[in-house]
Design a protein around this motif. Structure first.
Motif, short mmCIF file in Angstrom:
data_model
loop_
_atom_site.label_atom_id
_atom_site.label_comp_id
_atom_site.label_asym_id
_atom_site.label_seq_id
_atom_site.Cartn_x
_atom_site.Cartn_y
_atom_site.Cartn_z
N GLU B 26 50.85 -34.11 -14.04
CA GLU B 26 49.79 -33.35 -13.37
C GLU B 26 48.68 -33.09 -14.37
OE1 GLU B 26 51.72 -29.85 -11.95
OE2 GLU B 26 52.53 -30.86 -10.18
N PHE B 27 47.44 -33.18 -13.88
CA PHE B 27 46.29 -32.82 -14.73
C PHE B 27 45.72 -31.51 -14.24
CE2 PHE B 27 46.28 -37.44 -15.40
CZ PHE B 27 46.21 -37.47 -16.78
N ASN B 28 45.48 -30.64 -15.21
CA ASN B 28 44.89 -29.35 -14.90
C ASN B 28 43.38 -29.51 -14.90
OD1 ASN B 28 45.15 -26.64 -14.36
ND2 ASN B 28 46.74 -26.46 -15.95
N LEU B 29 42.75 -29.28 -13.78
CA LEU B 29 41.30 -29.46 -13.72
C LEU B 29 40.57 -28.15 -13.98
CD1 LEU B 29 40.97 -31.82 -10.65
CD2 LEU B 29 41.11 -32.41 -13.06
N GLY B 30 41.31 -27.09 -14.32
CA GLY B 30 40.68 -25.79 -14.51
C GLY B 30 40.48 -25.10 -13.17
N VAL B 34 44.72 -28.58 -9.63
CA VAL B 34 45.63 -29.50 -10.29
C VAL B 34 45.67 -30.80 -9.51
CG1 VAL B 34 48.09 -29.91 -10.75
CG2 VAL B 34 47.09 -27.70 -11.29
N VAL B 35 45.60 -31.95 -10.22
CA VAL B 35 45.85 -33.22 -9.52
C VAL B 35 47.20 -33.76 -9.94
CG1 VAL B 35 43.60 -34.20 -8.97
CG2 VAL B 35 44.51 -34.44 -11.26
N THR B 36 47.93 -34.26 -8.97
CA THR B 36 49.20 -34.92 -9.27
C THR B 36 48.90 -36.40 -9.42
OG1 THR B 36 50.29 -33.28 -7.92
CG2 THR B 36 51.56 -35.23 -8.50
N ALA B 37 48.91 -36.88 -10.66
CA ALA B 37 48.60 -38.28 -10.91
C ALA B 37 49.82 -39.15 -10.68
CB ALA B 37 48.07 -38.47 -12.32
N LEU B 38 51.02 -38.62 -10.99
CA LEU B 38 52.25 -39.40 -10.83
C LEU B 38 53.36 -38.48 -10.36
CD1 LEU B 38 52.31 -41.47 -14.15
CD2 LEU B 38 51.90 -42.37 -11.85
N GLY B 55 48.21 -51.83 -8.19
CA GLY B 55 47.97 -50.76 -7.23
C GLY B 55 46.50 -50.46 -7.11
N PRO B 56 46.14 -49.75 -6.06
CA PRO B 56 44.73 -49.40 -5.86
C PRO B 56 44.28 -48.45 -6.96
CG PRO B 56 46.09 -48.17 -4.34
CD PRO B 56 47.01 -49.13 -5.02
N SER B 57 42.99 -48.33 -7.15
CA SER B 57 42.53 -47.49 -8.25
C SER B 57 42.81 -46.02 -7.92
CB SER B 57 41.05 -47.71 -8.53
OG SER B 57 40.28 -47.10 -7.54
N GLY B 58 43.15 -45.27 -8.95
CA GLY B 58 43.49 -43.87 -8.77
C GLY B 58 44.96 -43.63 -8.50
N CYS B 59 45.79 -44.69 -8.52
CA CYS B 59 47.21 -44.49 -8.20
C CYS B 59 48.01 -44.14 -9.45
CB CYS B 59 47.79 -45.71 -7.51
SG CYS B 59 47.93 -47.12 -8.60
N GLY B 60 47.34 -44.00 -10.59
CA GLY B 60 48.05 -43.54 -11.78
C GLY B 60 48.54 -44.65 -12.69
N LYS B 61 48.03 -45.86 -12.54
CA LYS B 61 48.47 -46.97 -13.40
C LYS B 61 48.16 -46.69 -14.87
CE LYS B 61 45.75 -49.95 -11.34
NZ LYS B 61 45.04 -49.14 -10.33
N SER B 62 46.91 -46.34 -15.10
CA SER B 62 46.52 -46.07 -16.50
C SER B 62 47.31 -44.90 -17.06
CB SER B 62 45.03 -45.75 -16.60
OG SER B 62 44.28 -46.85 -16.18
N THR B 63 47.48 -43.87 -16.22
CA THR B 63 48.22 -42.71 -16.69
C THR B 63 49.64 -43.10 -17.08
OG1 THR B 63 46.90 -41.36 -15.20
CG2 THR B 63 48.90 -40.37 -16.06
N LEU B 64 50.28 -43.94 -16.25
CA LEU B 64 51.64 -44.36 -16.57
C LEU B 64 51.67 -45.14 -17.88
CD1 LEU B 64 54.53 -44.38 -15.68
CD2 LEU B 64 54.10 -46.41 -14.31
N1 LIG Z 1 42.38 -36.96 -18.30
C1 LIG Z 1 42.41 -36.72 -16.97
N2 LIG Z 1 42.05 -35.52 -16.50
C2 LIG Z 1 42.09 -35.26 -15.17
N3 LIG Z 1 42.46 -36.12 -14.25
C3 LIG Z 1 42.85 -37.34 -14.64
C4 LIG Z 1 42.84 -37.71 -16.03
N4 LIG Z 1 43.26 -38.98 -16.13
C5 LIG Z 1 43.53 -39.39 -14.87
N5 LIG Z 1 43.29 -38.41 -13.97
C6 LIG Z 1 43.49 -38.49 -12.51
O1 LIG Z 1 44.74 -39.04 -12.28
C7 LIG Z 1 44.69 -39.97 -11.22
C8 LIG Z 1 45.18 -41.31 -11.69
O2 LIG Z 1 44.26 -41.84 -12.60
P1 LIG Z 1 44.48 -43.24 -13.35
O3 LIG Z 1 45.79 -43.23 -14.00
O4 LIG Z 1 43.30 -43.47 -14.23
O5 LIG Z 1 44.44 -44.25 -12.14
P2 LIG Z 1 44.28 -45.84 -12.14
O6 LIG Z 1 44.34 -46.30 -13.56
O7 LIG Z 1 45.39 -46.32 -11.32
O8 LIG Z 1 42.97 -46.13 -11.51
C9 LIG Z 1 43.26 -39.99 -10.72
O9 LIG Z 1 43.17 -39.14 -9.60
C10 LIG Z 1 42.48 -39.43 -11.88
O10 LIG Z 1 41.37 -38.75 -11.41
#
Ligand SMILES: Nc1ncnc2c1ncn2[C@@H]1O[C@H](COP(=O)(O)OP(=O)(O)O)[C@@H](O)[C@H]1O
Ligand SMILES: [Mg+2]
Lengths: 248, 272, 248
Positions: B26-30, B34-38, B55-64
């Motif tokens: 989860e990312f804390n947006l202040g 909160v967004v649940t990324a994964l 996966g489509p963009s925003g599905c948390g690939k980079s985060t994973l």
């Molecule tokens: N550093 C961050 N702070 C806040 N939200 C983030 C951060 N990194 C990613 N997110 C959020 O997490 C979700 C997944 O992001 P990301 O992993 O970049 O997706 P993808 O790579 O699949 O496009 C998105 O909704 C994005 O806005």
């Protein structure tokens, strides 16, 4: 889009100012204390004053360069320390702001007593150069991109390597910018430092001509101080462009 | 953790390269947003495998990927790489990472950029290895060029060469060709397939291109969004080496159709 | 507890300098005559506060008059040039150039042009606050075009309505920035004017003390001038932060 118009406006303003200056002087709007531009130029370029001016420029320029080196250098060093040790940051920022807020005229007499009249202009120039250099260097050390920081993290970089191989090179254009912003301050600090009994310099010319009611010389030396500051700015602008080309 | 060193070594022998257990992020947006990324991500990746995260963009690939690399910490669950924490891999300098934006140092030459992993690991720079890498990515003759003198495709090649410099145990690629045009991208796909075949390194690549995933991966993990999670896995049973012909094969077409259907399915429905 | 920690994290460097200064003076037994420590200076101020209160008030008064007039007139002038865009084309370039004429060149010349008097000190402070305010506020106004085809003018709003409802709010952040800058420059301007023209104030105390080599008074007056500037700078900085938080 915005820059050329600014430059154009500055150029226009410069021309307008020169014309207005000449007219006000000619028409004696403010009396004899406001001479026309041509008179001031006459003094500035009169052959028998060239020795006087070049010695003054030499003295002020030397003080300014030394002040820029010392004050600008210390500004960059302290900004580097701020970058390396996170916990020092709020305190150093406040310290720099305090130095910045010091009125030069308030500290100059003390510096005369401490360092003598020859060194006081250098010291005032250093103090004047410190803050712009610190502020720009602080920004410069944050110039490295997040992606670069991530790269250094996944490659297991140590803090020192990160500073030397990433943050410092990324900061070079910003550091050149720091000197560019500090240069006019150093010149003017030197001029002010010379008011307190320096043996030579543009500041001395300003003060002594003012006291001697030599109005054209007063205007000429004030113009000289302004031009010197601009030349410093221009020189480091060129340097900064070159640094930006190489490091970005 | 390190008090029973021999046992640890024995354990890592039959460890998978990566094991992800119930990972949530989860990312804390202040302002209490909160967004649940994964959520609930569980997966295993074997040694020497090439896995694509699709996966489509925003599905948390980079985060994973960033969690696997140790750049990001999971909010819940555990990520183990080679049986220990990702940080361990980083401090042993056994991780290679190529970013979407090449992240080359603009003041350094091609060779210097490729040599950076050596310097950060405080090892002597292996000149022969650097030239070998330059040749591997087809940039011989450009050793002393600077990034801004190179095309986008060439910069990505440098980035890939850099990620391979220390012969890492794990290679992570985050849409390395995402910013390139279609033709360059295709060419680099084939090159990456060849390089991977030569090195055999365990690789996880993020992509949102079905073709790219099919050309490169042994297995594709299909992800879905809102919240980011694993939808399903698809084994890619296309023969290697995969070439331009593979693209036209019937099996490629079937798998592509299947993946497109899965991705379509993973899009959030309108009423959510 | 937490408050103390915040305070210390912000002020440690300034405190360290003061402590170091006192330590060096005490340990190396530096002549109290030449370089008194902060403690002695504090005692000197406490012993004879009246010597400093009147000059301090006089400096603050000059600075305050110039600050209010300069910022006020600067705001009015940029409003007028926004309402009458034709005028802006002439005035703005001039202001840009005059703004970059440094203090040390401007003040001695102005002092001679207007004659040595208290009023001249006010004029000087006004001018050094006016130009930055004018230039900065004008850039704030520039975000709102004077003749827009937006919702407002379609609803038949007059230019004055647009000024009141659109331009003024858009200019407030820049006004706050001008206020921050002018807070320090007005004090510096007042000090320089007092020094050059020998008008009563802190700078005059400084120059008399320097002439008589009265070190205690010199240090005390310098410290007061420095603290005054720092306080003004910090207060104005806080004010600017508030305004930015509210209006951006
Ligand atoms: N550093 C961050 N702070 C806040 N939200 C983030 C951060 N990194 C990613 N997110 C959020 O997490 C979700 C997944 O992001 P990301 O992993 O970049 O997706 P993808 O790579 O699949 O496009 C998105 O909704 C994005 O806005
Ligand atoms: Mg991504």
């Amino acid at each position: 889009m915005k820059r050329p118009t600014r430059t154009l406006q500055m150029a226009l303003g410069m021309v307008a100012l020169c014309v207005a200056w000449e007219l006000i002087g000619r028409l004696q709007v403010f009396g004899p204390t406001f001479p026309p531009l041509s008179t001031v130029f006459g003094v500035l370029f009169s052959p028998d004053r060239q020795r006087l001016f070049s010695s003054a420029i030499g003295a002020t320029g030397t003080s300014a360069v030394l002040g820029l080196t010392i004050g600008g250098g210390i500004g960059i060093l302290i900004a580097a320390m701020r970058q390396a040790i996170t916990a020092t940051r709020p305190g150093l920022d406040r310290f720099a702001a305090a130095i910045h807020a010091i009125p030069q005229i308030g500290i100059a007499p003390v510096l005369i007593v401490l360092l003598g009249r020859d060194n006081a202009p250098i010291a005032v120039a250093s103090i004047a150069a410190f803050f712009p250099s610190y502020a720009a260097a602080t920004r410069a050390f944050d110039a490295a991109l997040t992606a670069h920081h991530d790269l250094f993290t996944v490659l297991g970089s140590r803090r020192s390597n990160r500073l030397l191989m990433l943050e410092l090179p990324a900061a070079v254009p910003g550091l050149a910018d720091a000197l560019r912003l500090a240069a006019p301050g150093a010149v003017l600090g030197a001029v002010l430092g010379e008011w307190f009994g320096a043996p030579r310099g543009v500041g001395l010319l300003i003060l002594s001509s003012s006291q001697a009611y030599d109005i054209p010389l007063l205007w000429a030396s004030a113009l000289l101080a302004t031009v010197l500051a601009m030349v410093g700015f221009g020189f480091f602008t060129i340097l900064q462009r070159a640094a930006a080309r190489r490091f970005a | 953790m390190t008090n029973s060193h021999p046992i640890q070594v024995a354990a890592t022998l039959d460890q998978p390269a990566i094991s992800l257990a119930n990972i949530g992020k989860e990312f804390n947006l202040g302002r209490r947003r909160v967004v649940t990324a994964l959520t609930g991500v569980t997966a295993t990746i074997e040694r020497g495998e090439f896995v694509a995260l699709l996966g489509p963009s925003g599905c948390g690939k980079s985060t994973l990927l960033r969690i696997i690399s140790g750049l990001e910490k999971p909010t819940s669950g555990t990520a183990l790489v080679e049986g220990s924490s990702p940080e361990q891999l980083i401090s042993d300098h056994r991780l290679g990472f190529a970013f979407q934006e090449h992240a080359l140092l603009p003041w350094a030459t091609v060779s210097e950029n490729i040599a950076i992993p050596f310097r950060l690991a405080r090892r002597p720079i292996d000149r022969a290895r650097v030239s070998e890498l330059v040749a591997l990515v087809g940039l011989a003759g450009f050793e002393s060029a600077r990034p801004k003198q190179l095309s986008g495709g060439m910069r990505q090649r440098v980035a890939i060469a850099r990620s391979l410099a220390l012969a890492p145990d794990l290679l992570l690629l985050d849409e390395p060709f995402g910013a390139l045009d279609e033709i360059t991208r295709r060419r680099l796909n084939f090159e990456l397939a060849r390089i991977w075949a030569e090195t055999g390194v365990t690789t996880v690549m993020v992509t949102h291109s079905v073709d790219e995933a099919l050309l490169l991966a042994d297995r594709i993990i299909v992800m879905a969004t809102n919240p980011g999670r694993i939808e399903t896995e698809v084994m890619v049973d296309l023969p290697r080496p995969r070439t331009a012909e593979t693209l036209g094969s019937a099996r490629f077409g079937e798998l592509a159709t299947e993946l497109i259907r899965l991705l379509d399915h993973s899009e959030p429905s309108d009423e959510s | 507890m937490n408050l103390a920690r915040t305070f210390f994290s912000r002020w440690w460097a300034v405190i360290a300098v003061l402590v170091l200064w006192q330590l060096i003076v005490t340990v190396f037994n530096v002549s109290q005559f030449l370089i008194p420590g902060p403690v002695v200076i504090g005692q000197e101020i406490a012993r004879d506060p009246l010597t400093y209160v009147a000059p301090l008030l006089s400096t603050v008064r000059t600075a305050a008059i110039g600050f209010v007039l300069g910022v006020g007139l600067g705001y009015v002038a940029s409003s007028v040039t926004w309402l009458l865009p034709g005028l802006g084309g002439v005035v703005t370039p001039l202001a840009l150039v005059v703004r970059s004429v440094p203090f040390v060149a401007l003040v001695p010349v102005l002092a001679r042009v207007f004659g040595y008097s208290d009023q001249t000190a006010w004029i000087i402070c006004t001018i050094v606050c006016f130009f930055p305010t004018f230039v900065l506020v004008s850039t704030g106004f520039a975000d709102v075009p004077a003749n827009g085809d937006d919702l407002f003018s379609m609803a038949g709003a007059s230019r004055l309505d647009r000024y009141r409802l659109l331009a003024v709010p858009a200019s407030l952040v820049m006004l706050a920035t001008s206020i921050r800058i002018s807070a320090s420059t007005s004090i510096a301007g007042a000090l320089v004017a007092e020094f050059l023209m020998g008008r009563p104030g802190l700078a005059y105390v400084l120059s008399v003390a320097l002439g008589e080599l009265d070190m205690k008074t010199l240090w005390a007056a310098a410290l007061i001038a420095i603290v005054l500037s720092i306080v003004a700078y910090l207060l104005a900085g806080q004010f600017e932060k508030r305004v930015i938080a509210r209006w951006r």
